[in-house]
Scaffold this motif. Sequence first.
Motif, mmCIF file in Angstrom:
data_model
loop_
_atom_site.group_PDB
_atom_site.id
_atom_site.type_symbol
_atom_site.label_atom_id
_atom_site.label_comp_id
_atom_site.label_asym_id
_atom_site.label_seq_id
_atom_site.Cartn_x
_atom_site.Cartn_y
_atom_site.Cartn_z
ATOM 1 N N ASN B 22 0.709 -1.119 0.029
ATOM 2 C CA ASN B 22 -0.114 0.040 -0.070
ATOM 3 C C ASN B 22 0.977 1.209 -0.044
ATOM 4 O OD1 ASN B 22 -2.186 -1.541 -0.055
ATOM 5 N ND2 ASN B 22 -2.863 -1.296 2.264
ATOM 6 N N ALA B 23 2.027 1.294 0.812
ATOM 7 C CA ALA B 23 2.741 2.253 0.830
ATOM 8 C C ALA B 23 3.219 2.528 -0.553
ATOM 9 C CB ALA B 23 3.949 1.971 1.852
ATOM 10 N N LEU B 24 3.837 1.483 -1.459
ATOM 11 C CA LEU B 24 4.325 1.469 -2.443
ATOM 12 C C LEU B 24 3.311 2.231 -3.665
ATOM 13 C CD1 LEU B 24 6.715 1.270 -4.554
ATOM 14 C CD2 LEU B 24 5.541 -1.037 -4.963
ATOM 15 N N ARG B 25 2.043 1.945 -3.369
ATOM 16 C CA ARG B 25 1.082 2.044 -4.347
ATOM 17 C C ARG B 25 0.713 3.768 -4.020
ATOM 18 N NH1 ARG B 25 -4.215 0.528 -2.402
ATOM 19 N NH2 ARG B 25 -3.874 2.471 -1.089
ATOM 20 N N ASP B 26 0.768 4.089 -3.103
ATOM 21 C CA ASP B 26 0.855 5.513 -2.483
ATOM 22 C C ASP B 26 1.792 6.458 -2.985
ATOM 23 O OD1 ASP B 26 -0.794 5.114 0.771
ATOM 24 O OD2 ASP B 26 -1.688 4.724 -1.164
ATOM 25 N N GLU B 27 2.984 5.846 -2.827
ATOM 26 C CA GLU B 27 4.167 6.571 -3.323
ATOM 27 C C GLU B 27 3.937 6.684 -4.778
ATOM 28 O OE1 GLU B 27 7.860 8.449 -2.827
ATOM 29 O OE2 GLU B 27 6.388 7.664 -1.160
ATOM 30 N N MET B 28 3.607 5.678 -5.698
ATOM 31 C CA MET B 28 3.565 5.817 -6.956
ATOM 32 C C MET B 28 2.406 6.783 -7.385
ATOM 33 S SD MET B 28 5.716 3.789 -8.305
ATOM 34 C CE MET B 28 5.099 3.671 -9.944
ATOM 35 N N ASN B 29 1.264 6.812 -6.718
ATOM 36 C CA ASN B 29 0.297 7.809 -7.061
ATOM 37 C C ASN B 29 0.634 9.247 -6.737
ATOM 38 O OD1 ASN B 29 -1.648 5.798 -7.512
ATOM 39 N ND2 ASN B 29 -2.601 5.854 -5.750
ATOM 40 N N SER B 30 1.440 9.472 -5.829
ATOM 41 C CA SER B 30 1.767 10.699 -5.530
ATOM 42 C C SER B 30 2.768 11.125 -6.664
ATOM 43 C CB SER B 30 2.409 10.908 -4.075
ATOM 44 O OG SER B 30 3.527 10.407 -3.938
ATOM 45 N N LEU B 31 3.789 10.449 -7.066
ATOM 46 C CA LEU B 31 4.807 10.317 -7.984
ATOM 47 C C LEU B 31 4.223 10.881 -9.407
ATOM 48 C CD1 LEU B 31 7.598 7.824 -8.040
ATOM 49 C CD2 LEU B 31 7.714 10.243 -8.129
ATOM 50 N N PHE B 32 3.154 10.042 -9.794
ATOM 51 C CA PHE B 32 2.284 10.297 -10.998
ATOM 52 C C PHE B 32 1.675 11.764 -11.084
ATOM 53 C CE2 PHE B 32 2.852 5.819 -12.247
ATOM 54 C CZ PHE B 32 3.101 6.069 -13.782
ATOM 55 N N GLU B 33 1.119 11.960 -9.810
ATOM 56 C CA GLU B 33 0.389 13.286 -9.546
ATOM 57 C C GLU B 33 1.537 14.389 -9.923
ATOM 58 O OE1 GLU B 33 -3.130 11.677 -6.789
ATOM 59 O OE2 GLU B 33 -1.915 13.213 -5.956
ATOM 60 N N ASP B 34 2.673 14.250 -8.984
ATOM 61 C CA ASP B 34 3.462 15.365 -9.113
ATOM 62 C C ASP B 34 4.119 15.505 -10.625
ATOM 63 O OD1 ASP B 34 3.292 15.794 -6.481
ATOM 64 O OD2 ASP B 34 5.029 14.769 -6.154
ATOM 65 N N PHE B 35 4.376 14.387 -11.126
ATOM 66 C CA PHE B 35 4.806 14.531 -12.523
ATOM 67 C C PHE B 35 3.977 15.175 -13.559
ATOM 68 C CE2 PHE B 35 6.995 13.378 -16.094
ATOM 69 C CZ PHE B 35 6.232 13.020 -17.130
ATOM 70 N N PHE B 36 2.648 14.809 -13.331
ATOM 71 C CA PHE B 36 1.505 15.357 -14.277
ATOM 72 C C PHE B 36 1.534 16.868 -13.937
ATOM 73 C CE2 PHE B 36 0.904 11.075 -15.708
ATOM 74 C CZ PHE B 36 0.947 11.072 -16.914
ATOM 75 N N ARG B 37 1.333 17.115 -12.709
ATOM 76 C CA ARG B 37 1.268 18.593 -12.369
ATOM 77 C C ARG B 37 2.232 19.411 -12.963
ATOM 78 N NH1 ARG B 37 1.191 18.412 -6.583
ATOM 79 N NH2 ARG B 37 -0.625 17.233 -6.778
ATOM 80 N N ASN B 38 3.558 18.865 -12.667
ATOM 81 C CA ASN B 38 4.693 19.746 -13.486
ATOM 82 C C ASN B 38 4.482 19.737 -14.924
ATOM 83 O OD1 ASN B 38 5.660 20.072 -10.850
ATOM 84 N ND2 ASN B 38 7.024 18.371 -10.799
ATOM 85 N N PHE B 39 4.310 18.585 -15.442
ATOM 86 C CA PHE B 39 4.056 18.449 -16.922
ATOM 87 C C PHE B 39 3.166 19.680 -17.513
ATOM 88 C CE2 PHE B 39 2.280 16.837 -20.805
ATOM 89 C CZ PHE B 39 3.178 16.433 -21.245
ATOM 90 N N ASP B 40 2.136 19.593 -16.714
ATOM 91 C CA ASP B 40 1.174 20.752 -17.292
ATOM 92 C C ASP B 40 1.442 22.214 -16.910
ATOM 93 O OD1 ASP B 40 -1.552 21.389 -18.072
ATOM 94 O OD2 ASP B 40 -2.149 21.592 -15.926
ATOM 95 N N LEU B 41 2.192 22.590 -15.714
ATOM 96 C CA LEU B 41 2.377 23.967 -15.558
ATOM 97 C C LEU B 41 3.721 24.465 -16.085
ATOM 98 C CD1 LEU B 41 0.672 24.233 -12.230
ATOM 99 C CD2 LEU B 41 -0.040 24.801 -14.386
#
Lengths: 135, 160
Positions: B22-41
Amino acid sequence: MADAVKEMEKREAEAPAGGTERTRAARVFNATVDIIEKNDHIVVIADMPGVDENSVDVTVEKNVLSIYGRVEAGVPEGSKPVYSEYSLGDYQRDFTLADEVDREKIKATVKNGVLRLILPKAESARTRRIEVKAE
Amino acid sequence: MTLRDLTPWRQGRRRAYSSPFNALRDEMNSLFEDFFRNFDLEPFAERSRMFTPLVDVSESEKEITVSAELPGLEEKDIDISITKDALTVKGEKKDEREEKNGGRYHAERFYGAFARTIPLPAEIDRDAVKATYEKGVLTIRLPKTAAIEKESKKVKVLTG
């Protein structure tokens, strides 16, 4: 992109105070303005696309300076609008003047849909620099 | 093992100290979120300093009229180009810097570069396009090609 467009949207002006109605069937928007204060005058620059020197009114009543611009343009005859972002309408904005503004000497010019007002400050209100001398 | 354990969105408070997966999954989720947030802005951070002129498009049988509100520009600051099915208006609204210097400042108006591409609804005669800039409003008239005018035919509806 949607955000950028949103930001540019014109804000509709509030209805006149005191429950009065407007006498023109056009929408009225708040003109966006820049105000720059200088030592001896204040500059007010207002964006009013579609307004020229014949369709803008600048009035000073008591301590309120009002600008009102009428926009006459519309959709060309025989055409029908297919896509519309800016709504056509007049522009209005009111400013409360400080006592320091010399009401007699206000100047207004219009160029390319931009109204520029120069409000000179009264002589007594200008900042003075007092030289300090060593004793 | 209950059904509750299999549905991660229901695990609630237990999540923090449950399995490493679960910890890994959460980590991955936040990684993706951060990546796309940056990608967008990030690449478009410049955009905040740009402005987008508002446009209206109207159409008649003969021509398409595009108008844009561009207060405070000069004719020479506006650049219009046309491709087969789109119109691009570019330009820059100059800041009156010399007035800004010294003095208190209240700003609402937009400055900076802008570009706007407008898809055109019908084929137009590129050589006959006319643009005027008056009172802070840019008006571009795009006559439709003769061929397109002829093409629009009425279709009769017949009975059975």
